[in-house]
Design an enzyme around this catalytic site. Structure first.
Site, PDB file in Angstrom:
ATOM      1  N   GLY C  43       0.839  -1.203   0.000  1.00 58.18           N
ATOM      2  CA  GLY C  43       0.000   0.000   0.000  1.00 58.18           C
ATOM      3  C   GLY C  43       0.864   1.239   0.000  1.00 58.18           C
ATOM      4  O   GLY C  43       2.044   1.188  -0.360  1.00 58.18           O
ATOM      5  N   SER C 285     -17.077   9.441   1.639  1.00 56.64           N
ATOM      6  CA  SER C 285     -15.993  10.257   2.185  1.00 56.64           C
ATOM      7  C   SER C 285     -16.461  11.273   3.216  1.00 56.64           C
ATOM      8  O   SER C 285     -17.521  11.883   3.097  1.00 56.64           O
ATOM      9  CB  SER C 285     -15.305  11.006   1.056  1.00 56.64           C
ATOM     10  OG  SER C 285     -14.481  12.012   1.589  1.00 56.64           O
ATOM     11  N   ARG C 331     -14.299  12.287  13.681  1.00 56.22           N
ATOM     12  CA  ARG C 331     -15.049  11.072  13.367  1.00 56.22           C
ATOM     13  C   ARG C 331     -15.622  10.367  14.591  1.00 56.22           C
ATOM     14  O   ARG C 331     -16.754   9.904  14.560  1.00 56.22           O
ATOM     15  CB  ARG C 331     -14.127  10.111  12.627  1.00 56.22           C
ATOM     16  CG  ARG C 331     -13.780  10.628  11.264  1.00 56.22           C
ATOM     17  CD  ARG C 331     -12.764   9.757  10.577  1.00 56.22           C
ATOM     18  NE  ARG C 331     -12.524  10.273   9.239  1.00 56.22           N
ATOM     19  CZ  ARG C 331     -11.622   9.792   8.405  1.00 56.22           C
ATOM     20  NH1 ARG C 331     -10.875   8.773   8.778  1.00 56.22           N
ATOM     21  NH2 ARG C 331     -11.463  10.308   7.212  1.00 56.22           N
ATOM     22  N   HIS C 402     -13.344   1.138  10.574  1.00 61.15           N
ATOM     23  CA  HIS C 402     -12.622   1.778   9.488  1.00 61.15           C
ATOM     24  C   HIS C 402     -11.104   1.715   9.621  1.00 61.15           C
ATOM     25  O   HIS C 402     -10.415   1.204   8.755  1.00 61.15           O
ATOM     26  CB  HIS C 402     -13.082   3.240   9.425  1.00 61.15           C
ATOM     27  CG  HIS C 402     -12.456   4.032   8.344  1.00 61.15           C
ATOM     28  ND1 HIS C 402     -12.495   3.628   7.031  1.00 61.15           N
ATOM     29  CD2 HIS C 402     -11.774   5.195   8.353  1.00 61.15           C
ATOM     30  CE1 HIS C 402     -11.863   4.525   6.282  1.00 61.15           C
ATOM     31  NE2 HIS C 402     -11.399   5.477   7.065  1.00 61.15           N
ATOM     32  N   GLU C 426      -0.318   2.233   8.751  1.00 62.15           N
ATOM     33  CA  GLU C 426      -1.378   1.897   9.704  1.00 62.15           C
ATOM     34  C   GLU C 426      -0.961   0.743  10.622  1.00 62.15           C
ATOM     35  O   GLU C 426      -1.501   0.593  11.719  1.00 62.15           O
ATOM     36  CB  GLU C 426      -2.659   1.529   8.952  1.00 62.15           C
ATOM     37  CG  GLU C 426      -3.888   1.416   9.853  1.00 62.15           C
ATOM     38  CD  GLU C 426      -5.156   1.044   9.093  1.00 62.15           C
ATOM     39  OE1 GLU C 426      -5.139   1.079   7.852  1.00 62.15           O
ATOM     40  OE2 GLU C 426      -6.157   0.726   9.758  1.00 62.15           O
TER      41      GLU C 426
END
Lengths: 251, 209, 639
Positions: C43, C285, C331, C402, C426
């Site tokens: 990634g 998004s 979020r 997520h 991540e």
């Protein structure tokens, strides 16, 4: 909803494949096409059968992994839609759905509906990049690029590398795939520096992989899930001729 | 492919212009003059070879591409492609083959006569000599079957050209958001003009002359 | 294991990285050719690291489970990538980006790491532009930015709703260049099963070739994990279906300490569940909250069509509760607020588990074209999936698993507690604290890969210039390869009745219900019990058809699910020990009177890092205290 599925089954690359028919009952119209196949596989496994191999990952139309040839159309009947974004509500109850893998000599079947698209990788290795080392970039805003050009470059760059263009082409040509990358770089100043070498090498690699030639039937554009325009193929052709005519002979 | 194609398309315009002189109503006098010029001028002689080369390149490349493209998909789809494309574009090879067959007949009937390889058609005296193409046309186009076949070939040529015209621009990379739509329209007009233009001639001979 | 040493350099915040970097050792060009590095994952983090290391002259081997590095799930990031360029003249700066991330992460991240991520953010944008990434531009030709949740400046660079794709294609292109040059060798379609430790150092990995089933050994002088997060532990998540925790988990079991596993971000704007067989939630998004307004009916159980509910009967609850940030709250706050409304019975849709995201006002003010230009592809995606046209009626959204802020513990060098094993992107824990701000993940992945790791790994490798090639025929490799092969055989041998997906689905439900957006001690304990039961059932009844020496997707799934039971347990343990609410981790027992998260800085201002103790042992908790020298720790308020 009930369906009759006719699916290409092939144990491995060298095995002789064939179609198998599976009746499938109680499919929800809210299911995506791949969820429908998951549902079928679950029943196959529980019934002691080997499930259908098909490739997928993101399931939101951006990774380019999935790709099935459904009822005579790559990615199925909806335009600008990948297989994973296709939903069963687009089909009619009782329909027979024929599912095949991409067919091209440059995309050999691995198993069932999964094909090997590493030919695309090799085209990219041949020149799908701008040769700049980490750390040597100038300030991002030092060279302005017109919004119009930049948007166009984005449209070309939207390619997800799924291979539908090859599957949709009567000649199995990969022109749209190669053109999308070549055009993206050809339009912006950063990419122009090595533009001639890029188009030359990528086209050479594409031919070496055994893809067919473009005869401008434009099926690729019609079935591209990202709606990439064949205008980019013209742009690539222009770049290619200018590379052939104008570039210096390489040592 | 595209370059040879464009050259051939230019040739067709020229050929049609010459042929249309037959319709001048002067018993083929203007046409005869043109034929005389074309058969005697040395530059035209050279162009004749270039023209053959053009045909040859276009045909050989076409066959080679078709073969490559056929090989690029060794296992065909069970369900035929339903992808929407222009019909004309999908059958370029097929229309090409029909045009090729016509071309051979056409050469036998006219060009080989000129070279003296094939005897002059018709009853003795109907055609003055092996350069009297007007006379030959009169003889040939009195046959209804021949007229029909001739027109049919030009219908296919029209299909071929309908795609060929704008396709050649695409292949050469001559593409522009502003001009490409115009090129497509001109392509359609061109294809129609060629196939109608050539078809008018046998009809003229058969019904009017 | 010794005490965790974060190796944070001394000195003023803004000079830490440059001073530290200046002191790092180098490997000369001739020696780099003799040193091999394995990068797992392709990634943004993996491919940027691999290409940067290849450019330096190292011999790099990259592994991914996909058929191409271009398909790594970074591709699905939509909204954008942050950088402190201050192009909008809105008084942005590296310090402000750092500060926003610290605050957004609810003061559970390391200051020095966060500052460094902010510091290199500008280089990332410059580099991507040079690589030809088509970021959005304004009419003058310069780069455009937009606002994202939790901040008051406009610093997010974007390429429509496909920024992740365009950035990934950028790193992929630089990777391709190195592959063409021969410095990087690509190994696609491989699952990493284990990390190999020779004399205390990570010296290789064991992989399974997904097409042939072969168990392969690969050696190197250092191993870099860029394997992403473990969000698929919830089964239904915004991640790709192949995303998994197995690589990082094998490292954990070999001694790498795992930090803050319970910090997992629930994204507020995903398309809600539509059918029982759904295995994936699609994100809309966060950028949509720039123009969309979130609401539910004021009346409980109001079943009217959304367009028939008049303005005065709508509750724009985010604007009501958080007037300063409104719809652009971070979020975690937005997700909890949505859950609160739905739990209270105001949710919409058949299941009552969704809220409206409405563009009516934005379309009226700016026109449909302006909205189409900004979000066209997202709106199309929504319509394809739901069959509803969001230009005409509001979208329905609901939170979904997520992003994982937690991950392998790393020091300032991005090295785990296993020497020679690095974790970037991540897969590590370091930069986002207890909650990640939108558009910061792309920034961190690429910063780690392009600009940080290449420097720090060279310092480590400076000791290896005389080591020579690492042989794959050694006791350590034998053991690891046999253990991996045994695991595959063991799972194949179960020969039960249930599919891997059905187990995964049940596992996900346990995690969502007991270790999701709101947690409490009883629920977490219950979750642990249920996980144990389900795991037992799994090992007794998993059904994998076909053979292990073949392309076997069911086997791949089962191996991943097997690890998720353990991941889930560690998440619950971590959530249980953290007796406070912070960021995405919300404990019912610790909330303010108005229902906001209540932190406990006196006792919990630490990184909870877990050390594996064996299969049946409880893992050991290490605490890395967090020091805040450069930010004032405040209550995180968006009101």
């Amino acid at each position: 909803m009930d369906f009759t599925l006719k699916i290409w089954r092939q144990e491995h690359a060298k095995a002789k494949g064939g179609f198998k028919t599976y009746p499938l009952k109680d499919v929800s119209p809210e299911m995506s096409f791949l969820e429908m196949l998951d549902y079928l596989n679950m029943q196959l496994i529980e019934g002691g059968d080997v499930p259908v191999t098909f490739e997928h990952d993101c399931r939101e139309g951006i990774c380019g992994t999935c790709g099935l040839y459904i009822n005579g159309r790559p990615h199925g009947p909806m335009r600008n839609t990948t297989t994973c974004e296709l939903h069963m509500r687009e089909f009619t109850d009782g329909e027979t759905i024929v599912i095949e893998p991409w067919r091209a000599s440059a995309f050999p079947v691995i198993k069932d509906l999964a094909v090997d698209r590493s030919s695309f990788e090799r085209i990219m290795h041949a020149g799908g990049f701008i040769s700049t080392n980490t750390g040597c970039a100038p300030e991002a805003n030092s060279s302005p690029i017109s919004k119009h050009i930049s948007d166009k470059a984005f449209d070309a760059a939207a390619c997800i590398g799924c291979g539908a263009c090859v599957a949709a082409c009567k000649n199995s040509s990969a022109m749209l795939f190669a053109a999308a990358k070549i055009a993206q770089y050809a339009m912006i100043p950063q990419g122009k520096v090595e533009g001639k070498e890029r188009v030359d090498q990528m086209v050479q690699q594409m031919d070496a992989e055994g893809f067919g030639f473009c005869s401008n039937t434009y099926g690729c554009e019609f079935d591209c899930p990202k709606g990439i325009s064949v205008d980019f193929i013209a742009l690539m052709n222009r770049e290619f001729f200018s590379a052939k005519v104008c570039s210096q002979k390489r040592q | 492919m595209a370059l040879a194609g464009i050259f051939l398309m230019l040739f067709l315009v020229f050929h049609l212009a010459t042929n249309l002189l037959m319709l001048a109503g002067d018993g083929g006098a203007a046409f005869g003059n043109a034929v005389e010029f074309l058969t005697t001028n040395p530059a035209v002689k050279i162009m004749e070879y270039v023209l053959f080369a053009g045909f040859l390149i276009h045909i050989l490349l076409g066959v080679a591409l078709q073969w490559q493209n056929y090989r690029a998909r060794p296992v065909k789809y069970h369900k035929a492609l339903k992808t929407e494309t222009s019909r004309f574009s999908r059958f370029m090879f097929h229309t090409g083959v029909i045009i090729f067959i016509f071309l051979v007949i056409h050469l036998v009937n006219f060009f080989f006569v000129k070279l003296g390889w094939v005897s002059i058609p018709g009853e003795a005296g109907e055609v003055a000599d092996r350069y009297d193409f007007f006379g030959m046309a009169e003889v040939m186009f009195s046959n209804a079957w021949y007229v029909a076949g001739y027109i049919l070939a030009f219908v296919f040529l029209g299909f071929h050209l309908k795609h060929a015209f704008q396709s050649s621009f695409q292949s050469l990379g001559l593409n522009h958001t502003r001009y490409t739509p115009a090129i497509k329209v001109i392509g359609t007009i061109y294809a129609l003009a060629i196939s109608v233009g050539f078809s008018v001639i046998p009809l003229y001979f058969y019904f009017i002359h | 294991m010794q005490k965790l040493d974060s190796k944070i350099p001394d000195g003023p915040l803004a000079e830490k990285w440059s001073r530290y970097k200046a002191g790092l050792r180098l490997v000369n060009a001739a020696n780099k050719k003799k040193i091999e590095i394995i990068v797992v994952g392709s990634g943004l983090a993996g491919s940027s690291a691999a290409s940067a290391l290849g450019e330096l002259g190292y011999k790099v081997k990259v592994f991914c489970f996909q058929d191409s590095p271009r398909r790594a799930h970074s591709v699905a990031a939509q909204g954008g990538i942050n950088a402190a360029k201050n192009y909008k003249n809105d008084n942005d700066s590296i310090y402000r980006l750092f500060h926003d991330m610290m605050k957004g992460g609810d003061y559970r991240a390391r200051e020095a790491n966060v500052y460094r991520a902010a510091e290199v953010s500008n280089d990332v944008i410059d580099h991507f532009t040079a690589l030809g990434v088509p970021f959005a531009r304004d009419y003058g030709g310069s780069l455009d930015t937009r606002s994202f949740g939790g901040v008051q400046v406009s610093r997010t660079f974007y390429a429509k709703g496909q920024t992740g794709q365009q950035c990934l294609l950028g790193t992929y292109s630089s990777l391709n260049r190195q592959i063409a040059k021969g410095t990087v060798k690509m190994f696609p379609r491989r699952d990493m099963l284990d990390v190999v430790i020779v004399d205390g150092k990570a010296r290789g990995i064991i992989t399974r070739n997904l097409l042939t089933g072969e168990i392969e050994r690969h050696s190197a002088h250092a191993v870099v994990l860029a394997t992403g997060g473990y969000g698929t532990v919830f089964y239904l998540s915004t991640l790709g279906l192949g995303s998994n925790a197995s690589a990082a988990w094998s490292a954990y079991k070999k001694g790498a300490v795992f930090a803050n596993p319970s910090f997992i971000q629930i994204h507020p704007t995903s398309i809600p569940v539509l059918n029982d067989y759904q295995c994936k939630l699609t994100l809309m998004s966060e950028s949509l909250r720039n123009d969309g307004r979130v609401w539910v009916p004021k009346e409980k159980g109001d079943k009217r069509h959304p367009t028939e509910i008049p303005e005065e009967e709508r509750d724009y609850y985010l604007e009501r509760r958080y007037p300063a940030f409104g719809n652009l709250v971070p979020r975690d706050v937005a997700s909890r607020a949505a859950k609160e409304r739905c739990d209270a019975g105001y949710g919409v849709g058949d299941t009552g588990l969704s809220v409206y995201l409405d563009f009516k006002d934005a379309i009226e003010a700016q026109g449909e074209k302006a909205i189409r230009d900004k979000y066209g592809n997202l709106f199309e995606m929504y319509e394809k999936i739901t069959g509803i046209n969001p230009y005409k009626q509001p979208m329905r959204i609901y939170p979904a698993g997520h992003y994982t802020m937690g991950g392998l513990w790393v020091d300032y060098n991005l090295m785990t507690t296993i020497p020679g094993l690095f974790a970037i992107g991540e897969s590590n824990f370091s930069d986002h604290g207890a909650n990640r701000l939108g558009a910061s993940s792309l920034m961190q992945c690429c910063g780690d890969g392009y600009f940080i790791l290449p420097n720090t790994i060279s310092d480590y490798l400076a000791d290896d210039i005389r080591t020579g090639k690492i042989p794959v025929e050694s006791k350590a490799f034998d053991e690891a390869a046999h253990a991996s092969a045994d695991k595959v055989k063991r799972i194949m041998a179960v020969n039960g009745k249930q599919t891997a997906s059905s187990f995964h689905k049940r596992l996900g439900k346990i995690m969502w219900d007991h270790c999701g957006m709101r947690r409490d001690a009883d629920g977490l304990k219950k979750g642990l019990e249920l996980l144990d039961e389900l795991e037992k059932e799994f090992w007794a009844d998993i059904c994998i058809p076909g053979s292990e020496n073949d392309y076997n997707q069911e086997l791949e799934k089962a191996l991943k699910v097997a690890d998720f039971f353990e991941v889930g347990r560690l998440m619950c343990e971590d959530a249980l020990q953290r007796e406070e609410s912070c960021g995405a981790h919300f404990r019912e027992e610790h909330q303010t009177e108005t229902g906001e998260a209540k932190r406990n800085d006196a006792e919990y201002a630490y990184v909870g890092a877990w050390e594996y103790q064996g299969a049946d042992e409880k893992p050991k908790l290490h605490k890395e205290p967090l020091k805040f020298e450069f930010v004032e720790v405040k209550e995180r308020s968006y009101k």
